[in-house]
Structures are given as C-alpha cells and as structure tokens.
Design a protein around this motif. Structure first.
Motif, PDB file in Angstrom:
ATOM      1  N   SER A 144       0.860  -1.184   0.000  1.00  0.00           N
ATOM      2  CA  SER A 144       0.000   0.000   0.000  1.00  0.00           C
ATOM      3  C   SER A 144       0.900   1.239   0.000  1.00  0.00           C
ATOM      4  CB  SER A 144      -0.947  -0.015   1.202  1.00  0.00           C
ATOM      5  OG  SER A 144      -1.801   1.100   1.185  1.00  0.00           O
ATOM      6  N   VAL A 166      -5.590  -1.333   1.266  1.00  0.00           N
ATOM      7  CA  VAL A 166      -5.832  -1.600   2.687  1.00  0.00           C
ATOM      8  C   VAL A 166      -7.139  -2.370   2.869  1.00  0.00           C
ATOM      9  CG1 VAL A 166      -6.318  -0.531   4.934  1.00  0.00           C
ATOM     10  CG2 VAL A 166      -4.463   0.364   3.488  1.00  0.00           C
ATOM     11  N   ALA A 187       2.949  -0.206   4.330  1.00  0.00           N
ATOM     12  CA  ALA A 187       2.565   1.131   3.885  1.00  0.00           C
ATOM     13  C   ALA A 187       3.821   1.996   3.877  1.00  0.00           C
ATOM     14  CB  ALA A 187       1.496   1.722   4.793  1.00  0.00           C
ATOM     15  N   VAL A 244      -1.763  -3.482   8.658  1.00  0.00           N
ATOM     16  CA  VAL A 244      -1.092  -2.617   7.687  1.00  0.00           C
ATOM     17  C   VAL A 244       0.064  -1.956   8.424  1.00  0.00           C
ATOM     18  CG1 VAL A 244      -1.328  -0.701   6.084  1.00  0.00           C
ATOM     19  CG2 VAL A 244      -3.270  -2.245   6.468  1.00  0.00           C
TER      20      VAL A 244
END
Length: 254
Positions: A144, A166, A187, A244
């Motif tokens: 991401s 996500v 991320a 995440v």
C-alpha cells in the motif's frame, strides 16, 4: 541449514523489475526464498534473475502485466508448475502519478492508476489465494502506501487506490484466516526509486520538504521496505494477519 526468514519458501513478487520489487527479490533470496519475478520489462527481469542465480539463489521470471487477469493467472500458474506450489506472494506492482488537483484530473489518469493499483491487486489475490488453498496455507503481503492511511493533497486517485489496497488486505485476511492464509500490507513512506528520483528531479526542494515532515528526516531505501515485507511473509509472525504496517520513518504517527 538456512536460518533466514524465508527458508525454502516459494515466493511470487509482482512489479519486480525495479524499485521495491527488485529490492524484494534480492532480500527474499538472501533470506532463503525461491523467487519468481513478474513484471512488464523482460530485459530488467532477465538481468535481475542472472544476478540472483550468480549468487546461488533459485530464481525465475515471467513477463506479466497483472492488471490483465489472464496475465496474473499465468504468473501464478507458472510459479506452481515450475516449483510445485506457491507459499507466499508480495503484491508490489503499482504506479504513482503526477500531482494534480482533483477537479483537473482526467478520466485517463484515474483509469490508469486504478487498473494498475486496484485491479492488478484484485487479479493477483484471486489466483494466489486459489493456489494457496490447495496448499492449506500461505502468506500474502500487499504494498500500500502512507497514502493508504492518510490524505495526500493533489493525489486523489492514488490515495483512493492505496486505501483500496488496505481494504482488500483486511477483507481477505478476515475471509481466509481459518484456512491458513495470512494477508498483511506494508505502507511505505517516501522511498528511493526511479519514480521518486524523477519526481524530485522535476520539483527542486521537494525531497527536503518531504523529509522535513518525516521524524527520521530521510527518504527510505527500497531494501528497508523489502525487509519489512519479508518479516510479514515469514513464519516469525504466525498470529499476525489483517495488519497494515507503516514503514515510513514515523510519518503517520505525528
């Protein structure tokens, strides 16, 4: 005996011809994985596979634009037919985009970003999960961005696409947890790559401005993102799914 994070794992890496994907190929191989590299640029893939094999790694490649469902399916089928199974996947393929106010953004820009970043992931997840269900286990990491966690002005389609990553991560993690498949995401913050080099080159002073907003005060190296993905893919965190992980020098914690 290999004591790396990924000993004996067969790992598919998309977007593997440059940047974080190419770094992941090297890091995963160093951690003991057999790697299959998928991307659109065959010359880059062939060169990288030669480098990995020269260092004693088991590596192969397949040319694949995963925004096309048939190509994503071929990448997974190639992995399984070559090595007998798919243990893990790093869904890294994606693109950025020029910074433009939302009301001036064209349909073409929106469609291009969504096809690469969302449809490509959707295609990969479907075929990877199907292969992992045959094994009874597997681990997936999706790439991401901090743009999937916070807003970035003048990048609305990119931000929307990374928020979608996500969402897919959390939904797939919940759906397949009882079937032995873990799904997580990294991320990244601003990371050194061809894309960011071009971006910074066209916008003098931008790198310094971005770094001033990051507590560690610097741009990440792609190997740092790859190392986080390797850990998430490994058996070292068996109770971790649906998370995440920001790899951003503290950016989103401010």
């Amino acid at each position: 005996m290999n004591h790396g994070l990924l000993p004996g794992k067969v790992v598919l890496i998309t977007g593997a011809s440059s940047g974080i994907g190419a770094a992941a190929a090297k890091v995963f191989a160093q951690e003991g994985a057999t790697v299959v590299l998928a991307a659109r640029r065959e010359e880059r893939l062939a060169e990288l596979v030669d480098v990995l094999r020269d260092k004693g790694a088991e590596a192969s490649y397949i040319v694949s634009d995963v925004s096309v469902a048939e190509n994503a399916a071929r990448a997974v089928d190639f992995t399984v037919s070559t090595y007998g199974r798919l243990d893990a996947a790093f869904n890294n393929a994606g693109i950025g985009g020029d910074r433009t106010p939302l009301h001036l953004m064209s349909d073409d820009v929106y469609d291009t970003i969504m096809d690469a970043n969302v449809r490509g992931l959707w295609n990969c997840l479907r075929y990877e999960i199907a292969a992992m269900l045959e094994n009874g286990a597997g681990s997936i990491v999706n790439n991401s961005s901090v743009g999937g966690l916070v807003a970035i002005p003048t990048a609305a389609p990119y931000v929307a696409s990374k928020h979608a990553v996500v969402g897919f991560t959390r939904a797939a993690a919940d759906e397949y947890a009882k079937q032995g498949i873990r799904v997580n995401a990294v991320a990244p913050g601003t990371t050194r790559s061809e894309i960011t080099a071009d971006w910074f080159g066209r916008n003098p002073g931008l790198e310094d401005m971005v770094n001033s907003m990051t507590p560690q005060g610097r741009t990440a190296e792609p190997e740092e993102i790859a190392a986080a993905a390797a850990w998430l893919l490994s058996d070292r965190c068996p109770f971790l799914t649906g998370t995440v992980l920001p790899v951003d020098g503290g950016f989103v914690n401010q």
